[in-house]
Design a protein around this motif. Structure first.
Motif, short mmCIF file in Angstrom:
data_model
loop_
_atom_site.label_atom_id
_atom_site.label_comp_id
_atom_site.label_asym_id
_atom_site.label_seq_id
_atom_site.Cartn_x
_atom_site.Cartn_y
_atom_site.Cartn_z
N GLU A 51 2.93 -8.24 8.13
CA GLU A 51 3.07 -7.22 7.95
C GLU A 51 3.76 -6.37 9.16
OE1 GLU A 51 -0.56 -4.95 6.70
OE2 GLU A 51 -0.44 -5.95 4.61
N LEU A 110 10.24 -2.54 -14.21
CA LEU A 110 9.16 -2.88 -13.79
C LEU A 110 8.41 -1.64 -14.40
CD1 LEU A 110 7.62 -1.28 -11.11
CD2 LEU A 110 9.01 -2.71 -9.97
N LEU A 111 6.93 -2.18 -14.52
CA LEU A 111 6.12 -1.00 -15.32
C LEU A 111 4.90 -1.45 -14.46
CD1 LEU A 111 6.20 0.99 -17.42
CD2 LEU A 111 5.41 -0.77 -19.26
N VAL A 112 4.13 -0.38 -13.96
CA VAL A 112 3.01 -0.52 -13.19
C VAL A 112 1.70 -0.15 -14.06
CG1 VAL A 112 1.56 0.21 -11.20
CG2 VAL A 112 4.05 -0.14 -11.07
N ARG A 114 -2.15 0.43 -14.56
CA ARG A 114 -3.55 0.71 -13.88
C ARG A 114 -4.48 1.07 -14.75
NH1 ARG A 114 -2.40 4.99 -8.96
NH2 ARG A 114 -4.16 4.05 -8.12
N ASP A 414 1.02 -12.54 0.76
CA ASP A 414 1.76 -11.57 1.60
C ASP A 414 2.35 -10.43 0.48
OD1 ASP A 414 3.92 -12.54 -0.08
OD2 ASP A 414 5.07 -13.62 1.71
N GLY A 415 1.85 -10.55 -0.73
CA GLY A 415 2.20 -9.30 -1.88
C GLY A 415 3.39 -9.85 -2.40
N SER A 416 4.33 -10.85 -2.33
CA SER A 416 5.36 -11.06 -2.80
C SER A 416 5.31 -12.15 -4.02
CB SER A 416 6.42 -11.20 -1.80
OG SER A 416 6.55 -12.55 -1.30
N LEU A 472 10.38 -10.67 -5.87
CA LEU A 472 9.67 -9.47 -6.49
C LEU A 472 8.73 -8.70 -5.73
CD1 LEU A 472 9.01 -10.93 -10.02
CD2 LEU A 472 11.24 -9.96 -9.39
N ILE A 473 9.17 -7.57 -5.15
CA ILE A 473 8.38 -6.86 -4.18
C ILE A 473 7.82 -5.56 -4.81
CG2 ILE A 473 8.36 -5.57 -2.14
CD1 ILE A 473 10.23 -7.76 -1.05
N GLY A 474 6.76 -5.51 -5.02
CA GLY A 474 6.04 -4.31 -5.64
C GLY A 474 4.65 -4.12 -5.25
N HIS A 475 3.65 -5.22 -5.33
CA HIS A 475 2.37 -5.05 -4.73
C HIS A 475 2.44 -4.83 -3.40
CE1 HIS A 475 0.82 -6.24 -8.65
NE2 HIS A 475 1.54 -7.25 -8.85
N SER A 476 1.45 -4.09 -2.96
CA SER A 476 1.04 -3.58 -1.60
C SER A 476 -0.08 -4.75 -0.98
CB SER A 476 0.63 -2.24 -1.43
OG SER A 476 -0.54 -1.86 -2.24
N ASP A 496 -4.09 -4.90 -4.82
CA ASP A 496 -4.02 -3.85 -4.90
C ASP A 496 -4.51 -2.96 -5.97
OD1 ASP A 496 -2.03 -4.20 -6.29
OD2 ASP A 496 -0.15 -3.49 -5.03
N LEU A 498 -3.68 -3.32 -8.84
CA LEU A 498 -2.46 -3.16 -10.04
C LEU A 498 -1.97 -4.29 -10.59
CD1 LEU A 498 -0.32 -0.82 -7.83
CD2 LEU A 498 -1.85 0.13 -9.55
N ILE B 774 4.41 1.48 -4.93
CA ILE B 774 5.17 1.30 -6.07
C ILE B 774 5.08 2.46 -6.87
CG2 ILE B 774 3.71 -0.12 -7.16
CD1 ILE B 774 7.33 -0.89 -6.79
N GLN B 778 7.94 4.80 -9.42
CA GLN B 778 7.96 4.67 -10.83
C GLN B 778 7.79 6.31 -11.32
OE1 GLN B 778 5.37 2.08 -12.89
NE2 GLN B 778 5.28 3.22 -14.48
N ARG B 802 9.71 -1.81 3.05
CA ARG B 802 9.22 -3.13 2.53
C ARG B 802 9.88 -2.78 0.78
NH1 ARG B 802 5.32 -6.63 1.35
NH2 ARG B 802 4.64 -7.06 -0.73
N TYR B 803 9.63 -1.38 0.25
CA TYR B 803 10.37 -0.93 -0.80
C TYR B 803 11.90 -0.71 -1.03
CZ TYR B 803 5.46 -1.46 -2.21
OH TYR B 803 4.22 -1.91 -2.62
N ARG B 805 14.45 -1.87 -1.71
CA ARG B 805 15.39 -2.12 -2.78
C ARG B 805 15.08 -0.98 -3.70
NH1 ARG B 805 12.93 -7.61 -4.95
NH2 ARG B 805 13.36 -8.24 -2.83
N LEU B 925 10.23 1.69 -14.17
CA LEU B 925 11.11 1.59 -13.09
C LEU B 925 11.98 0.74 -13.40
CD1 LEU B 925 11.70 2.59 -10.22
CD2 LEU B 925 10.25 0.82 -9.34
#
Lengths: 530, 937
Positions: A51, A110-112, A114, A414-416, A472-476, A496, A498, B774, B778, B802-803, B805, B925
């Motif tokens: 990080e 992408l669609l998160v 929860r 690492d979240g990716s 793909l980067i989305g998760h923290s 995280d 999600l 993230i 969205q 990080r985000y 992009r 998104l």
């Protein structure tokens, strides 16, 4: 002329601290970004090495600065034992990075999702368009993979879920509903009907947490592995059980032919034979057949590769291929790293965590192993590693899966999530270039480096290579697992809380258009104007 | 967004007219009638009327039984507004058109006093002497101490512009009905409470009297009653009677028809939304019912009083104030509604019409209008209101549809109502009352009513209207059962007729004078006597329908007619009045043939003046506007009467802005309460953009400021184009800065470029200080992010990189922008840094019109069938994709990155269209893997 590096260090709290580097020397190699007297701020988070973030990390790349930074590192080291500095940057191969331009990456939408309130650890596919997720909050959520709609929430466990498996309906059975079995740290196993969300049955007579579940569909029974191994039928009657195996319990369980199962217990693999009732005896029975003691350390992963063999991987990076019928070692790969790496110091600094084998996936010829932070492709015929990516991620790779088109997806702490392609190597690559300091630390996923050729060492030993084609980067936080749908894209779950649904944007756009015209037609708006 | 009011105002300038008129005429529904006297070189805002007040206001008056008509309050409550205008006189004037004489006390044939549940009447009247025209809304409130338990009130919207009143009649009527409904609801509550108290008093008095009588009885056992005892017994009897009467009244007020409650429920719900008072939250669901229930709960705290046998003289007691009459809560609600009305109708008629056209057109674009429109919520609400409001005449008939669709509501006065005068109206009433037999007698009585007598009577009373001759009275009289009210209204109808009929005949062949127009519209109302409640209910429904029919004869709000019809109408008018070419015809000629020099109409006008010699010279233009109008009317029902001109509204130069920058001028020139409210609303809107504002003008001010700041941004930053492109293509723009105010300002400015997902939420977050997630990308498409100097911000920056992009980052402190490349042609047109536009509101409108164009492109792209579906089974996806690409490039003329903008909008349209039925849908998104570049100043 020696480079002088001045360091300003400040720390407001224990969570974060900052370093200002002041490089005062004038001996700049052309292209080096930092001019004398310029200040560069490094924001350092001690939480996790990956990080570490630096705004313009690519300013240094080689030359005397590296020397200065070495000084700096020791300086820092003396000031504070920073986890960052325990990484000896010189001894790591660089993390392969890809820029923002990823033409082969199909996931542009992408669609998160929860619903969970804690780490989501498991994803299971129910059918073509549904999946279930489970995690530390003890609930199971059933989702629609197409729309991301939450279909059901199954709550019954009081503690975190430790294993989940689907129980496909019997062809002959009148009950067509699909069942899910979940095991939890509250020492129960619950059978759910995932069409209605009903809790079908609950077993709570376990003495320890059930860590793995497996289904022998041929016999229509399922096994639970905790400190002992129990065999159950569909109606949740306990058919038979083994004696107490170990306190740590069964960590992995697979089915092999001849009504046998392999259980990984600590360093051992134990083979059990299941005796189904016959004319002679109506009782089920489970018998220990053999113990395989070839692993040096705890076995973390165990998979059936094909009809002939199964593979196990241990904490110290041993990969053993076993014959499925006589349970003998077909091949053993104990030390990828020393074999592959000529640099001796690597071995010295390898922490056990860095070489533990977390997960396997396979196809007809290859076993793909997630080893520490790297990915290795082991060919079963050639009995050797044919491709590797030693630092595929910034930290441990937790799950990998193979896509039909020779692609591999991996997710990591690492979240990716990264998408790789296995390619035949065309030519010998050039000598590995000295790489940037910050690159080694894991920052600098910056444009510049996308263009740099991927470095490969030991080209001679690996005929193929794993090329990064997208990330793909989305998760923290750490991505625990993912699930690939042929039609709906990729589902990832993370610490995280999600779940992210990654989709092919173009395809979704086309689907939406189709739906739109369908709806127009339904509403009668399509031909209204005439 | 379609028409800019500041442009409209100057379209009739001289040099403009000299140009050959080649362009195809604008479709009628898009055009706002031009100011007819512009040719004379007069400023359209010059004060023709000589009104003594500076702008429109609302006056509440009462016909007090003690002192007669008196003004109670004005909205805005500022002496500057009405200036030297004689409120007392005007109160007299408006209250004297009293529409009804409610039953006082005991109606013949009934034992107890009856309450009249009468609907309000709506009257338009003018007073040339004062230069004032008013929409007057009469209502009756109940007061136990008042004569006949009723207190007549009226609310008047006073304007110098008669056309504004005429053309906005329907809207005014709707809005005022809400206010009135609110007052009446509160009043019913208060009245019932008052009755209960009175009953307690009476009860107590009875007990006291009773014991006294008993004592007396015991004291004298001689066998005969003393006079004292007899008096006591009488007193007791009268108390008993009074109790029964009051109980009956209470029963009546409680039995207020439920159907009406529903209507008022809507109204007070509306109020509450406007006021947004948390303490009313409990009553939102059904405030009236809860109010009613709690009002019927006996209040134990009340201690009964002894009531004297003889009440005090009428003139001695102090009458209740309006606030006392209604519940305070309802009173404040009403005030809020009234100031809302004042706000709503503020400004020039031209402006009001433009915005109405705007809204009507927007409503038609229901597929795309959610993308960039702020007004959608408002207009949606209007639609909802119209749908849910039962007393709207435009519900069940084809006419109603035309009304809803019509962009310019126009007062169309049909021939019937003109030749009407007394008889036609009466006939109608007879028809309506057909099922109410016992009233028929009265009606026939009425038809034999001597109009002349009444005229004489009214002559005294309504000097103003007679002497001026130009008074316009639109009487929206209730078809109440009370006979007197009808006779009243008819009387007022007949009055202005007599002196002018001759003259009007001289001018043209018409049966009605040009000076007075009476439009009588009957409202559904019933004097609901609870005993007959069931019997009269069906008739009530009937009446509603008949009202709808009636309004046909009275006021039409009709969509404008097509050009050929217009020509015909003009021909007709010319034939009818061959000797006269007056203002409204001139316009027609100018636009058609251009042959007439501008001086000609003036000349003919003055000629006509000589012929007609209408007394009030100041009014001649308007005066002449009318006859032709009516002639046209007779020839053909055209829409021409809108072109009879927009009488000047405000003279002060400061008021020139009023139409456009209403709230600005109101802020600067007046510090009245309403504008204060508006400013509050707009600041709150800055903070919570998703909240719906009730008032249009407040968001207008917001728009203006946003436009100004956006203009500033475009001029200041050379990389404004890629930033705007990011917003339009759905890539989240993060505005990073240390100073909250600056960031907020810029975010507000840029938010005009952000397409919405749906009608409810604007995806803009003005200020965030925590690290982004993230989910934020969205949800939000424009984010103001705090940059903290301390190392604690590391997390924020880390997540941003990080985000990266998914985002474009505009760094306000370093003046840099990191975002993808933009090479299209769309944004340069949208945001030209060399633009000549100076004003924020103009720029806002420019942006809106550009975005509308863009929306229509997206609409075309989305709904073109062949673009998205394969022509046959074997067609590959690539072929479809190439077809799409060529459509975007060739048919829509999009280059490079512009394609992505339209594609993004198309996705939003698809999602929105599909979720309309489903309800909830998750915004996805969407992003591209494209490299970003760093822009610096």
């Amino acid at each position: 002329m020696a480079t002088q590096v001045f360091l300003n260090y400040s720390s407001n709290d224990r969570q974060s601290s900052s370093f200002w580097l002041q490089i005062s020397a004038a001996s700049r190699t052309p292209g080096a970004g930092v001019r004398a007297g310029e200040k560069q701020q490094l924001d350092v988070l001690p939480m996790r090495p990956s990080e570490v973030f630096l705004d313009s990390a690519d300013l240094w790349h080689s030359g005397p600065e590296r020397e200065g930074i070495r000084v700096l590192c020791s300086l820092l080291n003396s000031m504070r034992r920073h986890p960052l500095l325990e990484l000896e940057p010189n001894n790591k191969s660089p993390l392969q990075t890809i820029g923002e331009e990823q033409t082969q990456n199909p996931y542009t939408e992408l669609l998160v999702l929860r619903a969970h309130r804690d780490i989501v650890r498991f994803l299971v596919q129910l059918d073509d368009c549904r999946f279930a997720s489970a995690g530390d909050d003890g609930i199971v959520v059933v989702w629609n993979a197409q729309t991301g709609e939450k279909l059901l929430e199954l709550s019954g466990h009081t503690q975190k879920i430790t294993a989940i498996i689907t129980f496909p309906p019997l062809e002959a059975c009148e009950e067509k509903n699909q069942l899910i079995l979940t095991a939890s740290a509250d020492k129960t196993v619950i059978v759910w009907d995932c069409d209605t969300g009903r809790q079908v049955r609950k077993v709570s007579c376990f003495h320890s947490t059930v860590k793995c579940l497996t289904i022998l569909q041929r016999l229509d029974v399922w096994l639970s592995g905790g400190s002992d191994l129990c065999v159950w039928n569909r109606r949740l009657d306990l058919l038979c059980k083994t004696s107490h195996l170990s306190d740590t319990g069964v960590s992995a369980l697979i089915e092999i032919p001849k009504n046998c199962v392999v259980a990984a217990v600590g360093k051992e693999l134990i083979i059990f034979k299941l005796v189904a009732p016959t004319e002679g005896s109506l009782e089920w029975n489970i018998l220990e057949v053999k113990r395989l003691l070839d692993h040096q350390d705890n076995i973390l992963s165990l998979v059936n590769v094909n009809d002939l063999s199964f593979v196990s991987g241990s904490h110290v990076g041993e990969l053993i291929v076993w014959d499925v019928s006589d349970w003998t070692v077909q091949a053993c790969e104990r030390n990828f790293w020393t074999q592959l790496d000529t640099q001796q110091e690597i071995k010295l600094c390898q922490k056990p965590n860095d070489i533990s084998i977390h997960h396997f996936t396979w196809d007809e010829e290859n076993v793909f192993a997630a080893v520490g932070r790297g990915l290795y492709v082991y060919n079963l015929q050639m009995k050797r590693v044919i491709a590797c990516q030693k630092t595929a991620h910034d930290s441990s790779v937790l799950h990998i899966a193979r896509l039909p088109n020779r692609q591999l997806i991996s997710c990591s702490e690492d979240g990716s999530v990264r998408i790789w392609e296995l390619r035949e190597k065309q030519q010998l690559a050039a000598e590995p270039l000295p790489t940037g300091f910050f690159n080694m630390w894991g920052f600098g996923r910056v444009n510049k480096q996308a263009s740099q050729p991927v470095k490969k060492q030991q080209e001679n030993t690996t005929p193929c290579s794993l090329e990064l084609i997208g990330d793909l980067i989305g998760h923290s936080s750490s991505v625990e697992m993912f699930l690939h749908f042929e039609d709906h894209g990729l589902v990832t779950c993370s610490a995280d809380h999600l779940i992210i649904l990654w989709k092919n944007g173009e395809r979704e756009s086309g689907l939406r258009s189709l739906k739109l015209f369908q709806k127009l037609e339904e509403n009668g708006d399509l031909y209204l104007t005439v | 967004m379609i028409s800019a009011p500041d442009v409209v105002a100057f379209t009739k300038e001289d040099e403009y007219e000299e140009e050959p008129y080649n362009e195809p005429a604008l479709p009628e529904e898009y055009s706002v009638p031009l100011f007819p006297f512009a040719s004379q070189g007069t400023n359209p805002w010059s004060k023709l009327s000589g009104a003594k007040f500076s702008r429109d206001f609302i006056l509440i008056s009462e016909f007090s039984e003690q002192v007669g008509p008196q003004p109670l309050l004005t909205i805005p409550n500022d002496t500057k507004v009405f200036g030297t205008f004689d409120l007392n006189y005007f109160s007299l004037r408006i209250m004297s058109v009293d529409y009804q004489a409610s039953f006082v006390g005991h109606p013949p044939g009934s034992a107890y006093p009856k309450l009249n549940f009468v609907e309000d009447s709506k009257v338009v009247l003018g007073d040339s002497k004062e230069g004032a025209f008013a929409y007057v809304h009469h209502l009756t409130l109940y007061d136990l101490e008042a004569r006949g338990f009723v207190r007549p009130f009226c609310m008047a919207y006073i304007s110098a512009d008669q056309h504004k009143i005429m053309q906005q009649f329907q809207e005014l009527s709707t809005e005022f009905s809400k206010a009135s409904e609110c007052l009446k609801t509160g009043n019913r509550k208060a009245f019932a409470g008052e009755l209960e108290k009175k009953l307690k008093d009476l009860d107590y008095t009875r007990t006291v009297l009773h014991t006294e009588t008993e004592i007396q009885k015991k004291a004298n056992d001689k066998g005969f009653y003393s006079s004292q005892a007899i008096e006591k017994a009488n007193e007791l009897a009268s108390v008993e009677k009074s109790i029964i009467e009051h109980q009956d009244l209470l029963k009546q007020i409680r039995s207020y028809p439920h159907r009406k409650l529903k209507g008022s429920d809507l109204c007070s719900g509306e109020m509450e939304r406007i006021q947004d008072q948390p303490d009313q939250a409990a009553t939102t669901s059904n405030p009236d019912e809860s109010a009613d229930t709690d009002l019927f709960i006996c209040r134990p705290s009340y201690t009964p009083k002894l009531i004297k046998a003889k009440s005090t003289k009428c003139f001695d007691k102090k009458l209740k104030t309006l606030e006392e009459l209604c519940d305070t809560e309802y009173f404040t609600q009403t005030l809020a509604q009234l100031s809302h009305i004042e706000h709503m109708f503020r400004g020039d008629l031209c402006y009001l019409l433009t915005s109405q056209i705007d809204r009507a057109l927007l409503k038609q674009q229901h597929v795309t209008n959610f993308l960039f429109e702020d007004l959608v919520e408002v207009s949606d609400r209007v639609v909802d209101k119209q749908k849910s409001a039962p007393p709207q005449p435009c519900q069940d008939r084809p006419l109603s549809r035309s009304l809803e669709e019509c962009p310019i509501p126009q007062v169309l006065i049909s021939i019937g109502s003109y030749k009407s005068s007394v008889e036609s109206v009466l006939i109608k009433m007879e028809q309506e009352l057909g099922d109410q037999e016992y009233k028929e007698v009265e009606v026939t009585e009425l038809s034999s009513f001597d109009a002349q007598e009444n005229l004489d009577y009214l002559d005294l009373d309504m000097k103003g209207s007679i002497s001026s001759g130009e008074s316009i009275e639109v009487l929206g009289t209730e078809k109440s059962t009370s006979v007197l009210s009808k006779s009243d209204s008819q009387a007022s109808l007949t009055v202005p007729l007599s002196p002018q009929v001759v003259r009007s005949k001289a001018v043209s062949y018409r049966t009605i004078s040009e000076d007075s127009i009476e439009v009588l519209s009957t409202c559904p109302s019933e004097a609901l006597i609870p005993d007959d409640f069931k019997a009269s209910y069906p008739s009530a429904i009937n009446e509603e329908e008949s009202y709808a029919g009636d309004s046909e004869g009275a006021i039409h709000f009709q969509a404008s007619i097509s050009p050929p019809v217009l020509d015909e109408a003009e021909e007709g008018s010319l034939e009818n009045t061959p000797s006269q070419t007056d203002s409204s015809c001139c316009i027609g000629k100018e636009s058609d043939s251009l042959g007439l020099p501008p001086s000609t109409p003036v000349h003919t006008l003055s000629d006509e003046d000589g012929v007609v010699s209408s007394p009030p010279q100041r009014y001649r233009q308007k005066d002449q506007g009318f006859p032709v109008d009516l002639a046209v009317e007779n020839a053909h029902p055209s829409q021409d009467n809108t072109s009879e001109g927009f009488p000047a509204y405000e003279l002060d130069p400061s008021h020139l802005l009023a139409s456009r920058d209403v709230s600005k001028s109101s802020l600067d020139n007046y510090s009245d309460t309403t504008s204060y409210v508006s400013s509050v609303a707009s600041t709150s809107s800055d903070r919570t953009p998703s909240s719906a504002h009730p008032a249009g003008p407040s968001s207008e001010r917001h728009q203006k400021r946003a436009g100004q700041n956006a203009l500033k941004f475009i001029r200041q930053y050379p990389f404004a184009h890629p930033a705007i492109y990011s917003l339009l293509s759905g890539r989240t723009l993060v505005v990073l800065g240390e100073d909250e105010a600056i960031v907020r300002k810029l975010v507000t400015a840029l938010s005009i470029f952000v397409p919405n997902y749906s009608r409810s939420v604007k995806p803009v977050k003005h200020w965030v200080s925590s690290p982004l997630h993230i989910m934020d990308f969205q949800k939000w498409k424009l984010i103001g992010l705090q940059r903290v100097a301390s190392p604690a911000s590391a997390g924020t920056l880390h997540s941003l990189s990080r985000y990266s992009r998914y985002t474009s980052i505009l760094d306000l402190d370093n003046k840099t922008l990191r975002c993808p490349l933009y090479r299209g042609t769309l944004v340069p047109r949208l945001a030209d840094h060399r633009t000549q536009i100076k004003r924020g509101s103009t720029y806002y409108l420019h942006v809106q019109s550009m975005l509308t164009q863009l929306c229509s492109k997206a609409f075309l792209y989305t709904f073109c069938h062949h673009l998205h579906l394969p022509a046959h089974d074997k067609e590959t996806e690539e072929l479809v994709a190439s077809r799409q690409a060529s459509f975007l490039r060739l048919n829509l003329g999009l280059v490079n990155e512009d394609v992505k903008v339209v594609q993004y909008l198309a996705e939003l349209l698809k999602l929105h269209y599909m979720q309309e039925s489903h309800g909830t849908s998750h915004p996805t998104l969407r992003f591209d893997y494209v490299p970003s570049f760093l822009y610096k100043i």
